[in-house]
Design a protein around this motif. Structure first.
Motif, PDB file in Angstrom:
ATOM      1  N   ALA A   1       3.395  17.717  21.559  1.00 38.55           N
ATOM      2  CA  ALA A   1       2.163  17.516  21.759  1.00 38.55           C
ATOM      3  C   ALA A   1       1.960  17.955  20.280  1.00 38.55           C
ATOM      4  CB  ALA A   1       1.325  17.571  22.519  1.00 38.55           C
ATOM      5  N   LEU A   2       2.417  18.948  19.437  1.00 38.77           N
ATOM      6  CA  LEU A   2       1.780  19.334  18.623  1.00 38.77           C
ATOM      7  C   LEU A   2       2.678  18.516  16.921  1.00 38.77           C
ATOM      8  CD1 LEU A   2       2.030  23.424  18.695  1.00 38.77           C
ATOM      9  CD2 LEU A   2       0.525  21.770  17.968  1.00 38.77           C
ATOM     10  N   SER A   3       4.284  18.241  17.786  1.00 41.85           N
ATOM     11  CA  SER A   3       5.451  17.431  16.502  1.00 41.85           C
ATOM     12  C   SER A   3       3.900  16.338  16.259  1.00 41.85           C
ATOM     13  CB  SER A   3       5.791  17.197  16.808  1.00 41.85           C
ATOM     14  OG  SER A   3       7.140  18.445  16.785  1.00 41.85           O
ATOM     15  N   GLU A   4       3.589  15.245  17.381  1.00 41.31           N
ATOM     16  CA  GLU A   4       2.489  14.465  17.169  1.00 41.31           C
ATOM     17  C   GLU A   4       1.184  13.928  16.532  1.00 41.31           C
ATOM     18  OE1 GLU A   4       0.545  10.713  20.453  1.00 41.31           O
ATOM     19  OE2 GLU A   4       2.153  12.516  20.933  1.00 41.31           O
ATOM     20  N   GLY A   5       1.038  15.190  17.256  1.00 42.49           N
ATOM     21  CA  GLY A   5      -0.033  15.725  16.624  1.00 42.49           C
ATOM     22  C   GLY A   5       0.097  15.764  14.090  1.00 42.49           C
ATOM     23  N   ALA A   6       1.018  16.707  14.520  1.00 44.30           N
ATOM     24  CA  ALA A   6       1.417  16.329  12.604  1.00 44.30           C
ATOM     25  C   ALA A   6       1.823  15.040  12.098  1.00 44.30           C
ATOM     26  CB  ALA A   6       2.473  17.406  12.886  1.00 44.30           C
ATOM     27  N   PHE A   7       2.711  14.602  12.783  1.00 48.30           N
ATOM     28  CA  PHE A   7       2.497  12.879  12.508  1.00 48.30           C
ATOM     29  C   PHE A   7       1.454  12.508  12.159  1.00 48.30           C
ATOM     30  CE2 PHE A   7       7.404  13.420  14.539  1.00 48.30           C
ATOM     31  CZ  PHE A   7       7.723  13.747  12.631  1.00 48.30           C
ATOM     32  N   ARG A   8       1.038  12.441  13.272  1.00 48.81           N
ATOM     33  CA  ARG A   8      -0.845  11.877  13.070  1.00 48.81           C
ATOM     34  C   ARG A   8      -1.570  11.789  12.061  1.00 48.81           C
ATOM     35  NH1 ARG A   8      -4.225   7.067  12.813  1.00 48.81           N
ATOM     36  NH2 ARG A   8      -6.006   8.082  14.452  1.00 48.81           N
ATOM     37  N   LEU A   9      -1.767  13.593  11.469  1.00 49.71           N
ATOM     38  CA  LEU A   9      -2.281  14.240  10.762  1.00 49.71           C
ATOM     39  C   LEU A   9      -1.701  13.436   9.197  1.00 49.71           C
ATOM     40  CD1 LEU A   9      -4.140  16.354   9.307  1.00 49.71           C
ATOM     41  CD2 LEU A   9      -2.594  17.683   9.864  1.00 49.71           C
TER      42      LEU A   9
ATOM     43  N   ARG B   1      -2.241  10.529   3.715  1.00 46.95           N
ATOM     44  CA  ARG B   1      -1.182   9.439   3.379  1.00 46.95           C
ATOM     45  C   ARG B   1      -2.822   7.763   3.728  1.00 46.95           C
ATOM     46  NH1 ARG B   1       2.108   7.120   6.233  1.00 46.95           N
ATOM     47  NH2 ARG B   1       3.805   9.390   6.283  1.00 46.95           N
ATOM     48  N   GLU B   2      -3.012   7.648   4.296  1.00 47.33           N
ATOM     49  CA  GLU B   2      -4.688   6.812   4.562  1.00 47.33           C
ATOM     50  C   GLU B   2      -5.535   7.109   3.874  1.00 47.33           C
ATOM     51  OE1 GLU B   2      -7.144   4.008   7.854  1.00 47.33           O
ATOM     52  OE2 GLU B   2      -5.758   5.583   8.703  1.00 47.33           O
ATOM     53  N   THR B   3      -6.077   8.075   3.454  1.00 48.41           N
ATOM     54  CA  THR B   3      -7.149   9.148   3.424  1.00 48.41           C
ATOM     55  C   THR B   3      -6.487   8.963   1.530  1.00 48.41           C
ATOM     56  OG1 THR B   3      -7.472  10.342   4.818  1.00 48.41           O
ATOM     57  CG2 THR B   3      -8.791  10.603   2.711  1.00 48.41           C
ATOM     58  N   LYS B   4      -6.113   9.211   0.942  1.00 51.73           N
ATOM     59  CA  LYS B   4      -5.349   9.200   0.038  1.00 51.73           C
ATOM     60  C   LYS B   4      -5.213   7.567  -0.687  1.00 51.73           C
ATOM     61  CE  LYS B   4      -1.802  10.356  -3.518  1.00 51.73           C
ATOM     62  NZ  LYS B   4      -1.276   9.159  -4.070  1.00 51.73           N
ATOM     63  N   GLU B   5      -5.196   7.108  -0.063  1.00 46.90           N
ATOM     64  CA  GLU B   5      -4.736   5.167  -0.410  1.00 46.90           C
ATOM     65  C   GLU B   5      -6.444   4.295  -0.494  1.00 46.90           C
ATOM     66  OE1 GLU B   5      -2.665   3.295   2.307  1.00 46.90           O
ATOM     67  OE2 GLU B   5      -0.972   3.698   1.280  1.00 46.90           O
ATOM     68  N   LEU B   6      -7.478   5.319  -0.191  1.00 50.86           N
ATOM     69  CA  LEU B   6      -8.819   4.725   0.392  1.00 50.86           C
ATOM     70  C   LEU B   6      -9.260   5.469  -1.178  1.00 50.86           C
ATOM     71  CD1 LEU B   6      -9.702   4.548   4.263  1.00 50.86           C
ATOM     72  CD2 LEU B   6      -9.856   2.561   2.506  1.00 50.86           C
ATOM     73  N   THR B   7      -8.704   7.224  -1.652  1.00 53.62           N
ATOM     74  CA  THR B   7      -9.977   7.716  -2.388  1.00 53.62           C
ATOM     75  C   THR B   7      -9.173   7.017  -3.964  1.00 53.62           C
ATOM     76  OG1 THR B   7      -9.906   9.297  -1.210  1.00 53.62           O
ATOM     77  CG2 THR B   7     -10.134   9.487  -3.618  1.00 53.62           C
ATOM     78  N   ASP B   8      -7.616   5.757  -3.936  1.00 51.18           N
ATOM     79  CA  ASP B   8      -6.904   5.404  -4.840  1.00 51.18           C
ATOM     80  C   ASP B   8      -7.918   4.192  -5.174  1.00 51.18           C
ATOM     81  OD1 ASP B   8      -5.988   7.413  -5.658  1.00 51.18           O
ATOM     82  OD2 ASP B   8      -3.780   6.759  -4.323  1.00 51.18           O
ATOM     83  N   GLU B   9      -8.460   3.597  -3.848  1.00 57.09           N
ATOM     84  CA  GLU B   9      -9.121   2.445  -3.830  1.00 57.09           C
ATOM     85  C   GLU B   9     -10.385   2.235  -4.343  1.00 57.09           C
ATOM     86  OE1 GLU B   9     -10.173  -1.383  -0.534  1.00 57.09           O
ATOM     87  OE2 GLU B   9      -8.587   0.151   0.113  1.00 57.09           O
ATOM     88  N   GLU B  10     -11.404   3.532  -4.122  1.00 55.10           N
ATOM     89  CA  GLU B  10     -12.556   3.883  -4.151  1.00 55.10           C
ATOM     90  C   GLU B  10     -12.689   3.931  -5.807  1.00 55.10           C
ATOM     91  OE1 GLU B  10     -16.332   7.486  -3.518  1.00 55.10           O
ATOM     92  OE2 GLU B  10     -13.881   7.356  -2.791  1.00 55.10           O
ATOM     93  N   GLN B  11     -11.539   4.540  -5.846  1.00 57.53           N
ATOM     94  CA  GLN B  11     -11.747   5.323  -8.020  1.00 57.53           C
ATOM     95  C   GLN B  11     -11.203   4.237  -8.212  1.00 57.53           C
ATOM     96  OE1 GLN B  11      -8.802   7.885  -7.983  1.00 57.53           O
ATOM     97  NE2 GLN B  11     -10.298  10.214  -7.441  1.00 57.53           N
ATOM     98  N   ALA B  12     -10.962   3.006  -8.389  1.00 56.83           N
ATOM     99  CA  ALA B  12     -10.311   1.522  -8.570  1.00 56.83           C
ATOM    100  C   ALA B  12     -11.788   0.553  -8.998  1.00 56.83           C
ATOM    101  CB  ALA B  12      -9.374   1.020  -8.346  1.00 56.83           C
TER     102      ALA B  12
END
Length: 164
Positions: free
Chosen positions: A57-65, A70-81
């Motif tokens: 369960a902890l491993s699954e949570g770590a993968f989800r995190l 990664r998705e937050t970083k992509e959206l932040t880059d898109e927002e800055q563009a």
């Protein structure tokens, strides 16, 4: 003294040894250990299985995190563009260029209405011959050339706001 028969292969004991022999477990005590050993084995096995489930369960949570980061970083880059695009479109020289493309010219002298309804000032017509009021440093080099004259619109010679 009477002799007691030997109990299951034990020699007959006397005195202190006889008293201590009563403290030693007999054959039935061996049978009582078996459920205790089984209980310990079941508890250890259950604990190991519980740890395995918890670790999964902890491993699954770590993968989800990791995916969410990664998705937050992509959206932040898109927002800055997108913010850079907005800044480029809202720059004064870009606004002026787009307004000229649409045929807009700088406005004339404004007139103001006072609280009593009187007009203060003399309104002036907008003309294409006027120089722009705001020039960006990049546009200063091109300001020496005369601006392109837009085609006059004969349909609306005196534009006014309807209903006022």
């Amino acid at each position: 003294m009477t002799r007691k028969p030997e109990l299951k292969g034990r020699p007959e004991l006397r005195g202190r040894a006889a008293r201590l022999a009563h403290l030693l477990p007999t054959g039935r005590a061996q049978a009582a250990r078996t459920p205790f050993v089984l209980l310990v084995v079941v508890l250890l096995g259950g604990g190991l299985i519980g740890l395995l489930v918890l670790n999964s369960a902890l491993s699954e949570g770590a993968f989800r995190l990791d995916d969410l980061q990664r998705e937050t970083k992509e959206l932040t880059d898109e927002e800055q563009a997108l913010r850079r695009d907005i800044d480029a479109y809202s720059a004064p020289d870009a606004l002026q260029r787009r307004a000229r493309e649409l045929g807009m010219v700088p406005g004339g002298d404004p007139a103001f209405l006072g609280p009593d309804g009187k007009v203060k000032g003399v309104p002036g017509e907008a003309s294409a011959a006027r120089a722009p009021l705001v020039l960006a440093p990049e546009a200063l080099a091109t300001a020496t050339a005369p601006p392109p004259s837009p085609e006059p619109s004969p349909r609306f010679p005196h534009a006014s706001t309807p209903g006022r």
